[in-house]
Design an enzyme around this catalytic site. Structure first.
Site, PDB file in Angstrom:
ATOM      1  N   CYS A 168       0.795  -1.230   0.000  1.00 21.47           N
ATOM      2  CA  CYS A 168       0.000   0.000   0.000  1.00 21.47           C
ATOM      3  C   CYS A 168       0.829   1.281   0.000  1.00 21.47           C
ATOM      4  O   CYS A 168       0.271   2.365  -0.162  1.00 21.47           O
ATOM      5  CB  CYS A 168      -0.910   0.033   1.213  1.00 21.47           C
ATOM      6  SG  CYS A 168      -2.112  -1.283   1.228  1.00 21.47           S
ATOM      7  N   HIS A 335      -1.221  20.121   6.552  1.00 21.19           N
ATOM      8  CA  HIS A 335      -2.239  19.107   6.227  1.00 21.19           C
ATOM      9  C   HIS A 335      -1.623  17.707   6.313  1.00 21.19           C
ATOM     10  O   HIS A 335      -0.509  17.501   5.834  1.00 21.19           O
ATOM     11  CB  HIS A 335      -2.792  19.321   4.822  1.00 21.19           C
ATOM     12  CG  HIS A 335      -3.247  20.728   4.584  1.00 21.19           C
ATOM     13  ND1 HIS A 335      -4.467  21.185   5.000  1.00 21.19           N
ATOM     14  CD2 HIS A 335      -2.626  21.776   4.000  1.00 21.19           C
ATOM     15  CE1 HIS A 335      -4.591  22.464   4.664  1.00 21.19           C
ATOM     16  NE2 HIS A 335      -3.475  22.849   4.056  1.00 21.19           N
ATOM     17  N   HIS A 368     -14.354   6.177   4.058  1.00 19.19           N
ATOM     18  CA  HIS A 368     -15.808   6.008   3.967  1.00 19.19           C
ATOM     19  C   HIS A 368     -16.268   5.960   2.510  1.00 19.19           C
ATOM     20  O   HIS A 368     -17.057   5.104   2.119  1.00 19.19           O
ATOM     21  CB  HIS A 368     -16.488   7.183   4.695  1.00 19.19           C
ATOM     22  CG  HIS A 368     -17.974   7.048   4.781  1.00 19.19           C
ATOM     23  ND1 HIS A 368     -18.823   7.598   3.855  1.00 19.19           N
ATOM     24  CD2 HIS A 368     -18.753   6.395   5.666  1.00 19.19           C
ATOM     25  CE1 HIS A 368     -20.071   7.305   4.176  1.00 19.19           C
ATOM     26  NE2 HIS A 368     -20.060   6.575   5.271  1.00 19.19           N
ATOM     27  N   ASN A 372     -10.312   1.131   1.422  1.00 15.34           N
ATOM     28  CA  ASN A 372      -8.842   1.109   1.352  1.00 15.34           C
ATOM     29  C   ASN A 372      -8.481   0.763  -0.090  1.00 15.34           C
ATOM     30  O   ASN A 372      -8.569  -0.384  -0.510  1.00 15.34           O
ATOM     31  CB  ASN A 372      -8.296   0.065   2.338  1.00 15.34           C
ATOM     32  CG  ASN A 372      -6.771  -0.051   2.294  1.00 15.34           C
ATOM     33  OD1 ASN A 372      -6.121   0.458   1.377  1.00 15.34           O
ATOM     34  ND2 ASN A 372      -6.200  -0.726   3.273  1.00 15.34           N
TER      35      ASN A 372
HETATM   36  C1  LIG Z   1     -10.719  -4.324  11.591  1.00 13.08           C
HETATM   37  C2  LIG Z   1     -11.134  -3.093  12.406  1.00 13.08           C
HETATM   38  C3  LIG Z   1     -11.857  -2.143  11.473  1.00 13.08           C
HETATM   39  C4  LIG Z   1     -12.069  -3.536  13.519  1.00 13.08           C
HETATM   40  O1  LIG Z   1     -12.386  -2.450  14.331  1.00 13.08           O
HETATM   41  P1  LIG Z   1     -12.934  -2.635  15.834  1.00 13.08           P
HETATM   42  O2  LIG Z   1     -13.178  -1.268  16.386  1.00 13.08           O
HETATM   43  O3  LIG Z   1     -14.113  -3.546  15.819  1.00 13.08           O
HETATM   44  O4  LIG Z   1     -11.669  -3.212  16.504  1.00 13.08           O
HETATM   45  P2  LIG Z   1     -11.339  -4.504  17.313  1.00 13.08           P
HETATM   46  O5  LIG Z   1      -9.885  -4.412  17.447  1.00 13.08           O
HETATM   47  O6  LIG Z   1     -12.217  -4.573  18.532  1.00 13.08           O
HETATM   48  O7  LIG Z   1     -11.681  -5.751  16.371  1.00 13.08           O
HETATM   49  C5  LIG Z   1     -12.938  -6.399  16.309  1.00 13.08           C
HETATM   50  C6  LIG Z   1     -12.735  -7.902  16.315  1.00 13.08           C
HETATM   51  O8  LIG Z   1     -11.904  -8.224  15.193  1.00 13.08           O
HETATM   52  C7  LIG Z   1     -10.766  -8.913  15.657  1.00 13.08           C
HETATM   53  N1  LIG Z   1      -9.651  -8.509  14.811  1.00 13.08           N
HETATM   54  C8  LIG Z   1      -9.174  -7.262  14.594  1.00 13.08           C
HETATM   55  N2  LIG Z   1      -8.150  -7.296  13.752  1.00 13.08           N
HETATM   56  C9  LIG Z   1      -7.974  -8.594  13.411  1.00 13.08           C
HETATM   57  C10 LIG Z   1      -7.069  -9.277  12.583  1.00 13.08           C
HETATM   58  N3  LIG Z   1      -6.144  -8.625  11.908  1.00 13.08           N
HETATM   59  N4  LIG Z   1      -7.162 -10.621  12.486  1.00 13.08           N
HETATM   60  C11 LIG Z   1      -8.134 -11.304  13.151  1.00 13.08           C
HETATM   61  N5  LIG Z   1      -9.032 -10.698  13.947  1.00 13.08           N
HETATM   62  C12 LIG Z   1      -8.949  -9.377  14.082  1.00 13.08           C
HETATM   63  C13 LIG Z   1     -10.570  -8.457  17.092  1.00 13.08           C
HETATM   64  O9  LIG Z   1      -9.853  -9.411  17.838  1.00 13.08           O
HETATM   65  C14 LIG Z   1     -11.990  -8.385  17.559  1.00 13.08           C
HETATM   66  O10 LIG Z   1     -12.455  -9.688  17.831  1.00 13.08           O
HETATM   67  P3  LIG Z   1     -13.250 -10.058  19.180  1.00 13.08           P
HETATM   68  O11 LIG Z   1     -14.512  -9.281  19.075  1.00 13.08           O
HETATM   69  O12 LIG Z   1     -13.443 -11.524  19.066  1.00 13.08           O
HETATM   70  O13 LIG Z   1     -12.381  -9.630  20.300  1.00 13.08           O
HETATM   71  C15 LIG Z   1      -9.888  -2.399  13.018  1.00 13.08           C
HETATM   72  O14 LIG Z   1      -9.324  -3.266  13.984  1.00 13.08           O
HETATM   73  C16 LIG Z   1      -8.833  -2.069  11.996  1.00 13.08           C
HETATM   74  O15 LIG Z   1      -8.926  -1.069  11.267  1.00 13.08           O
HETATM   75  N6  LIG Z   1      -7.753  -2.828  11.962  1.00 13.08           N
HETATM   76  C17 LIG Z   1      -6.621  -2.595  11.065  1.00 13.08           C
HETATM   77  C18 LIG Z   1      -6.918  -3.126   9.711  1.00 13.08           C
HETATM   78  C19 LIG Z   1      -5.642  -3.329   8.930  1.00 13.08           C
HETATM   79  O16 LIG Z   1      -4.867  -4.227   9.236  1.00 13.08           O
HETATM   80  N7  LIG Z   1      -5.418  -2.476   7.913  1.00 13.08           N
HETATM   81  C20 LIG Z   1      -4.216  -2.501   7.112  1.00 13.08           C
HETATM   82  C21 LIG Z   1      -4.539  -3.031   5.759  1.00 13.08           C
HETATM   83  S1  LIG Z   1      -3.058  -3.387   4.964  1.00 13.08           S
HETATM   84  C22 LIG Z   1      -2.572  -2.006   4.205  1.00 13.08           C
HETATM   85  O17 LIG Z   1      -3.310  -1.083   4.112  1.00 13.08           O
HETATM   86  C23 LIG Z   1      -1.189  -2.015   3.703  1.00 13.08           C
HETATM   87  C24 LIG Z   1      -0.745  -3.097   2.741  1.00 13.08           C
HETATM   88  O18 LIG Z   1      -1.398  -4.112   2.594  1.00 13.08           O
HETATM   89  O19 LIG Z   1       0.288  -2.977   2.099  1.00 13.08           O
END
Ligand SMILES: CC(C)(COP(=O)(O)OP(=O)(O)OC[C@H]1O[C@@H](n2cnc3c(N)ncnc32)[C@H](O)[C@@H]1OP(=O)(O)O)[C@@H](O)C(=O)NCCC(=O)NCCSC(=O)CC(=O)O
Length: 467
Positions: A168, A335, A368, A372
Site C-alpha cells: 500500500c 495538512h 468512507h 482502502n
Molecule cells: C478491523 C477493524 C476495522 C475492527 O475495528 P474494531 O473497532 O471492531 O476493533 P477490534 O480491534 O475490537 O476488532 C474487532 C474484532 O476483530 C478482531 N480482529 C481485529 N483485527 C484482526 C485481525 N487482523 N485478524 C483477526 N481478527 C482481528 C478483534 O480481535 C476483535 O475480535 P473479538 O470481538 O473476538 O475480540 C480495526 O481493527 C482495523 O482497522 N484494523 C486494522 C486493519 C488493517 O490491518 N489495515 C491494514 C490493511 S493493509 C494495508 O493497508 C497495507 C498493505 O497491505 O500494504
C-alpha cells in the site's frame, strides 16, 4: 611562472565548471506534481450493504463465529455504501476469477484515468520520458507498464518501470524512483500509475485475519504527472520538498504482519495480523526520526530537545510520560494526508501525531467513500483536501503511507497555488463529512449478535441475507 598561470586558469575554469554543474543539477532535481487524476469506477461496480450480504451468503465455509466477526469489522470499518469492487465479485464469481477478469479491472482504470490525465494536462503521451507503474498483486507479462505504452503509443525511448509486491505504500516508492531519475539532470516528464488488483485476490476461506482484507480493500487508482522542468513549475500544483522511506522488515513480526499466504487448507489470501497497527506505529516512529529534522522548524526541534533532556535528566521519574517530549508536528505541517489502511491505522497515526478530528477528517472520509484503495488511497485523501478548498499557496502537506514489508514511506509537498479541483469528489463533496458514519449493516444483520451456536439456523438466516 607561465606554468603556474596556466595551472591557476585551469583550476579556476574547473571550479567554475563545478559551480555551474552544481547549480544546473540543483535546478533540475526539483520534482513538481503537475496534476493527478483519481479513478471513479462505473456505478454498476458499487458495493453496498446488500451486495456485501450476498457475497457473505455465497461463502458456505462461514459459520456463526465468522458472521459475528464480519458484522463487527464491517460496522466498525468506517467504510460506507459507495465504494467499488471488481466485476467478477459483483457478478458472483469471486471464487473463480479468470485472467481476463483481472485484466478488465486494470483496463477500466488505465483506459479512463490515463486518458483523462493527458486531456486535463494537455500533454501528449509522446512527451512522456518515464512511466512508472505500481500494482502490487497482479503482474502479467508483458507488464502493465508495457500495456500502457502500447495503448497510448508512447515513444520508443520512454523508460518504463513496473513495480509489484510493494504493498500500500508503493505510490511513494514510485515518486521516489522518479525523483531519483530527475537527479540525472535531464529535463524529464514522468507519469506514475498507482493502483491495486482486487479481482484475483479474493479470499474465500474462513481465517479471520485473511477475511479482513475482503472487508477493507476496494477498487481504485490514481495517475500522476511529474516533472523536473523549471519552465513547468508555474503549472504545477505542488513541489516535493522531501521524501523518506523506512523498511522495518528485518523484524519478523513486522515482516509477517501483512502477507500473502495459504491458510490451513491451502486457500491463498492476504493475511493481516492483529499486530499490524503496532507495526505501523513502529515503522512510523523510525520514519519520523529521519523526517522530523527535514520538516520541522529549528525552534520546534530545539524545544523537543529541551523537553527530552528535562524529562530524562531533571525529572527522570517522569520517563514514561512521553507526552512531555511530544513534538508539535503542526508547527511544520499544515495538512496530514494519511493512508486509509483501516480505522485502527488512522486512529494509531492520529494519536501518535496528536492530530485533531479536523486533521484526520480527509483520511476518514476517504475510507468512507472509497475504502482502502491500497497505494492510491493517499491521492484520494489529497483530492478531498483540494475539493474542500483546504490547500492554499505555501501550505505544506505531509503524506504518510504504510504497506506490506513492513514499510512506512512519507513525503512533504509544498502547495504552489490555491487549489480548487473537485476531481472525483466533485459530485459528493458537499455530503462530507456526513451526519453519521454508522452503516446500515448493524440494523440489517444485528440478529447475528443475538444468535448462539444452539439457536443459529444457517438456512433461515441466509434467506434474510438474500433479501
Ligand atoms: C478491523 C477493524 C476495522 C475492527 O475495528 P474494531 O473497532 O471492531 O476493533 P477490534 O480491534 O475490537 O476488532 C474487532 C474484532 O476483530 C478482531 N480482529 C481485529 N483485527 C484482526 C485481525 N487482523 N485478524 C483477526 N481478527 C482481528 C478483534 O480481535 C476483535 O475480535 P473479538 O470481538 O473476538 O475480540 C480495526 O481493527 C482495523 O482497522 N484494523 C486494522 C486493519 C488493517 O490491518 N489495515 C491494514 C490493511 S493493509 C494495508 O493497508 C497495507 C498493505 O497491505 O500494504
Amino acid at each position: 611562472m607561465e606554468f603556474l598561470a596556466t595551472l591557476t586558469t585551469l583550476l579556476l575554469l574547473f571550479s567554475l565548471y563545478l559551480i555551474l554543474k552544481y547549480y544546473y543539477l540543483k535546478l533540475y532535481t526539483n520534482c513538481y506534481l503537475i496534476d493527478y487524476v483519481c479513478f471513479k469506477p462505473a456505478s454498476d461496480r458499487r458495493i453496498t450493504t446488500q451486495t456485501s450480504g450476498q457475497i457473505i451468503e455465497r461463502n458456505k465455509t462461514l459459520g456463526l463465529s465468522e458472521y459475528k466477526f464480519l458484522l463487527k469489522v464491517i460496522v466498525n470499518s468506517g467504510i460506507g455504501e459507495d465504494t467499488y469492487g471488481p466485476r467478477n465479485i459483483i457478478e458472483g464469481r469471486e471464487d473463480s476469477p479468470t485472467f481476463d477478469d483481472a485484466m478488465l479491472e486494470m483496463d477500466e482504470f488505465l483506459n479512463v484515468s490515463i486518458g483523462d490525465l493527458f486531456a486535463k494536462t494537455k500533454i501528449s503521451p509522446r512527451d512522456v520520458d518515464v512511466l512508472v507503474v505500481n500494482i502490487s498483486m497482479f503482474s502479467p507479462a508483458p507488464s502493465l507498464a508495457s500495456r500502457i505504452l502500447k495503448r497510448y503509443k508512447m515513444r520508443e525511448d520512454c523508460k518504463i518501470y513496473n513495480l509489484s509486491g510493494m504493498g500500500c505504500s508503493a505510490s511513494l516508492v514510485s515518486v521516489d524512483l522518479v525523483r531519483n531519475i530527475f537527479k540525472s539532470g535531464k529535463k524529464t516528464l514522468a507519469v506514475v500509475v498507482t493502483s491495486e488488483s482486487i479481482t484475483p485476490n479474493w479470499y474465500s476461506g474462513n481465517d479471520k485475519s485473511m477475511m479482513l482484507g475482503n472487508c477493507l480493500f476496494r477498487s481504485g487508482g490514481c495517475v500522476m504527472l511529474l516533472t523536473n522542468k523549471p519552465a513547468m513549475r508555474s503549472r504545477a500544483k505542488m513541489s516535493l520538498k522531501c521524501l523518506v522511506r523506512t523498511h522495518i522488515g528485518a523484524n519478523d513480526d513486522a515482516h509477517n504482519c501483512a502477507m500473502q499466504k495459504e491458510d490451513d487448507v491451502g486457500r491463498v489470501g492476504f493475511h493481516l495480523s492483529k499486530g499490524l497497527p503496532k507495526a505501523a506505529v513502529r515503522a512510523f516512529a523510525e520514519n519520523l526520526k529521519h523526517l522530523a529534522p527535514k520538516i520541522l522548524p529549528y525552534r520546534e526541534l530545539a524545544l523537543y530537545m529541551y523537553r527530552t533532556v528535562k524529562q530524562l535528566v531533571i525529572k527522570p521519574k517522569l520517563e514514561s510520560n512521553s507526552a512531555m517530549a511530544r513534538i508539535n508536528f503542526k508547527s511544520g505541517v499544515d495538512h496530514f494526508c494519511l493512508h486509509t489502511g483501516g480505522s485502527a491505522v488512522i486512529d494509531a497515526v492520529g494519536r501518535a501525531l496528536g492530530l485533531s478530528k479536523y486533521d484526520v477528517e480527509p483520511a476518514r472520509m476517504t475510507l468512507h467513500r472509497w475504502g482502502n484503495t491500497s497505494a492510491s488511497s493517499l491521492w484520494y485523501v489529497l483530492g478531498y483536501m483540494e475539493a474542500k478548498r483546504r490547500l492554499r499557496k505555501g501550505d505544506r502537506v505531509l503524506m504518510i503511507s504504510f504497506g506490506a514489508g513492513f514499510k512506512c514511506n512519507s513525503c512533504m509537498w509544498e502547495v504552489n497555488r490555491d487549489l480548487k479541483d473537485g476531481d472525483v469528489w466533485e459530485d459528493c463533496i458537499k455530503n462530507y463529512p456526513p451526519q453519521t458514519l454508522v452503516n446500515p449493516f448493524l440494523e440489517k444483520y444485528g440478529w447475528v449478535n443475538e444468535d448462539t451456536e444452539e439457536t443459529f439456523n444457517r438456512e433461515e438466516r441466509m434467506e434474510s441475507l438474500r433479501r
